[in-house]
Write an enzyme that holds these catalytic residues in place. Structure first.
Site, PDB file in Angstrom:
ATOM      1  N   SER A   1       2.694   8.262  -9.527  1.00  0.00           N
ATOM      2  CA  SER A   1       3.234   8.140  -7.808  1.00  0.00           C
ATOM      3  C   SER A   1       2.700   9.403  -7.006  1.00  0.00           C
ATOM      4  O   SER A   1       2.985   9.045  -5.929  1.00  0.00           O
ATOM      5  CB  SER A   1       4.705   8.144  -7.723  1.00  0.00           C
TER       6      SER A   1
ATOM      7  N   LYS B   1      11.523  13.972  -2.079  1.00  0.00           N
ATOM      8  CA  LYS B   1      11.409  12.978  -2.107  1.00  0.00           C
ATOM      9  C   LYS B   1      13.232  12.495  -2.525  1.00  0.00           C
ATOM     10  O   LYS B   1      13.482  13.090  -3.059  1.00  0.00           O
ATOM     11  CB  LYS B   1      11.002  13.039  -3.544  1.00  0.00           C
TER      12      LYS B   1
ATOM     13  N   SER C   1       5.439   5.542  -5.371  1.00  0.00           N
ATOM     14  CA  SER C   1       6.196   5.880  -5.158  1.00  0.00           C
ATOM     15  C   SER C   1       6.484   6.860  -4.290  1.00  0.00           C
ATOM     16  O   SER C   1       7.833   6.029  -3.098  1.00  0.00           O
ATOM     17  CB  SER C   1       7.473   5.606  -6.018  1.00  0.00           C
TER      18      SER C   1
HETATM   19  N1  GLN Z   1       3.035   2.592 -10.000  1.00  0.00           N
HETATM   20  C1  GLN Z   1       3.328   2.511 -10.966  1.00  0.00           C
HETATM   21  C2  GLN Z   1       5.222   2.105 -11.062  1.00  0.00           C
HETATM   22  O1  GLN Z   1       4.849   1.642 -10.474  1.00  0.00           O
HETATM   23  C3  GLN Z   1       3.556   4.747 -11.151  1.00  0.00           C
HETATM   24  C4  GLN Z   1       5.739   4.646 -10.498  1.00  0.00           C
HETATM   25  C5  GLN Z   1       5.378   6.465 -10.484  1.00  0.00           C
HETATM   26  O2  GLN Z   1       4.574   7.064 -10.894  1.00  0.00           O
HETATM   27  N2  GLN Z   1       6.799   6.712  -9.969  1.00  0.00           N
HETATM   28  O3  GLN Z   1       5.600   2.151 -12.477  1.00  0.00           O
END
Ligand code: GLN
Length: 493
Positions: free
Chosen positions: A181, A78, A157
């Site tokens: 995410s 990532k 994400s």
């Molecule tokens: N979807 C969540 C957010 O937008 C979690 C994102 C994540 O875990 N980095 O914050």
């Protein structure tokens, strides 16, 4: 070629050890797949030269009897993990051509164990999002499509990492999980995603989003692969003050297939009235699978569950607004000129951050500001404690908690992009474990009515990744999820 790469890490390791193929051959196959998979937009940067170099080194190490536990396995990383000398973007414009002069601890651990870097995968900018549509480098496509053929989001994400693994562009991938995410994109993409306990993997060298929540973890095809990869990624690191000094168990050895007598909590608050029937049915089915394998189902209550989302969407933006203050155009990344220093800051940040990141910075700054701090941030911290206590008391009676991973299958691209609240609601099942710092896994368990993957989530006690993985593998075997997406992206190659 497909055969060589449609293979678990465990199987590939066996073949590498037997000499059926070399890491260079395996790596070449993945590099070709990445090239053919360009329309998925999973990668921000591919690193073919580095990959082949690392593969050759892995082959040499294996020959001299010095093979680490991930020796020769090609991985996608990532693009939130800093990689020494390799452009690292966080999928943001603001970092420009930033090339870190150091390696994140998690990736360094993987290279120490012999893994090979294929490239850096796209994400929602600074890991903020649930669909990978918030990337400066454009949306990532889910390899899975329903019969309607419409493009689906891979989740976020860690959407690039999830898409890369699901489409066989990498043997495994790293992700980070702040509120879901890793687990939610795994669910949307038909693969396994594991978020370990907060403190298990070092955050050093991982670009910060919300420091009290961020955790690295693996995205893989199988639970066994998650065990192998996590074993390499995890470990104490004095460079991260929240890293915990505990030995890393042999996670693979924990996969005994035996869940007899384990108590599995089914939290009634997760039975949302508006959740689709197929999600609730799969949840019941998952519970039944575990019961059939000898586990005991226990109805439990996590009474503060409904406060988790609003709490998360105060705490995470608050920490983000503070963490992202460092992007000021002075030391690295892009700079937009201005009449004076303040003007330069403003121009740089306005040009460098996308809409969702700006929204989070505004919310975060607001909830931390004098006059609102007590009402929002402090209150959210207190509620966070209550949510953690809910789990503490549940874990007096049960060993694991079973829930769906997400309230839907992969949604159509663009369906939620204009409605942040709708988007945030997709995190409803993953955010509570994040707030409590607990380990969780998503295991692909069924196809939805539309033919898209659905995951089930298991949440465990702090630092009890072993039980999470063990029961996760039992779910995996019962679900027999062998479906694969049709490889439409190759036609566009
Ligand atoms: N979807 C969540 C957010 O937008 C979690 C994102 C994540 O875990 N980095 O914050």
């Amino acid at each position: 070629m497909t055969k060589l790469i449609d293979m678990s890490i465990a199987t590939a390791l066996d073949h590498l050890e037997k000499g059926t193929f070399s890491s260079r051959e395996l790596t070449e196959c993945y590099l070709a797949a990445i090239e053919h998979g360009g329309s998925l937009n999973a990668f921000v940067t591919a690193t073919p030269e580095k990959a082949l170099e690392m593969a050759d080194a892995a082959d040499a190490a294996r020959k001299s009897g010095d093979a680490g536990p991930m020796c020769g396995i090609p991985l996608a990383i990532k693009d939130l993990f800093c990689t020494d000398g390799v452009k690292t973007t966080a999928s943001s414009r603001i970092l420009g051509e930033f090339e870190p002069a150091y390696e994140s601890t998690v990736t360094a651990n993987l290279w120490r164990d012999g893994a090979v870097l294929l490239g850096k995968t796209s994400l929602d900018e600074f890991a903020m999002g649930s669909s990978n549509e918030n990337s400066y480098f454009g949306p990532v496509e889910n390899p899975w499509r329903a019969a309607d053929g419409a493009s689906r989001v891979p989740g976020g994400s860690s959407g690039g990492s999830a898409a890369a693994v699901a489409a066989n562009l990498a043997a495994g991938a790293t992700g980070t999980d702040t509120g879901g995410s890793i687990r939610q994109p795994a669910s949307f993409s038909g693969i396994v995603g594991m978020k370990p306990t907060y403190g298990r993997c070092s955050r050093w060298g991982t670009i910060a989003f919300a420091s009290s929540l961020d955790q690295a973890g693996p995205l893989t095809k199988t639970v066994e692969d998650a065990a192998i990869m996590l074993g390499s990624m995890a470990g104490f690191d004095p460079m991260d003050s929240t890293s915990i000094d505990r030995p890393v168990p042999d996670y693979r050895a924990a996969l005994t297939g035996d869940v007899k007598g384990l108590k599995i909590g089914i939290p009634k608050e997760y039975r949302l009235d508006n959740a689709p029937a197929e999600i609730l049915n799969l949840w019941d089915q998952g519970a039944q699978w575990l019961a059939d394998a000898g586990a005991e189902l226990v109805d439990i209550s996590l009474p503060h569950t409904s406060y988790a989302l609003p709490t998360y969407y105060i705490v995470a933006p608050a920490e983000a607004s503070s963490n992202l203050a460092r992007y000021d155009g002075v030391r690295y990344g892009i700079r937009e000129a201005g009449d004076d220093l303040i003007d330069m800051y403003e121009n740089t940040r306005a040009a460098g951050f996308g809409a969702e990141v700006r929204r989070r910075i505004l919310i975060g700054t607001y909830v931390l500001s004098a006059g609102y701090y007590d009402a929002y941030y402090l209150k959210a911290q207190k509620v966070r404690t209550l949510i953690a206590q809910d789990f503490d008391s549940a874990f007096q009676d049960v060993d694991l908690v079973l829930t769906p991973t997400a309230p839907s299958d992969a949604f159509v691209a663009g369906a939620k992009s204009n409605d942040p609240i709708e988007m945030y609601l997709n995190d409803v099942f993953t955010v509570p474990a994040s707030l409590a710092g607990l380990p969780g896994i998503s295991v692909p368990s069924a196809l939805s009515d539309e033919g898209l993957p659905l995951g089930l989530q298991l949440i465990g006690r702090p630092f009890d990744e072993e039980t999470v993985l063990r029961a996760g593998q039992v779910l995996e075997s019962a679900a027999e999820f062998t479906h694969r997406p049709t490889e439409w992206w190759k036609e566009n190659a």
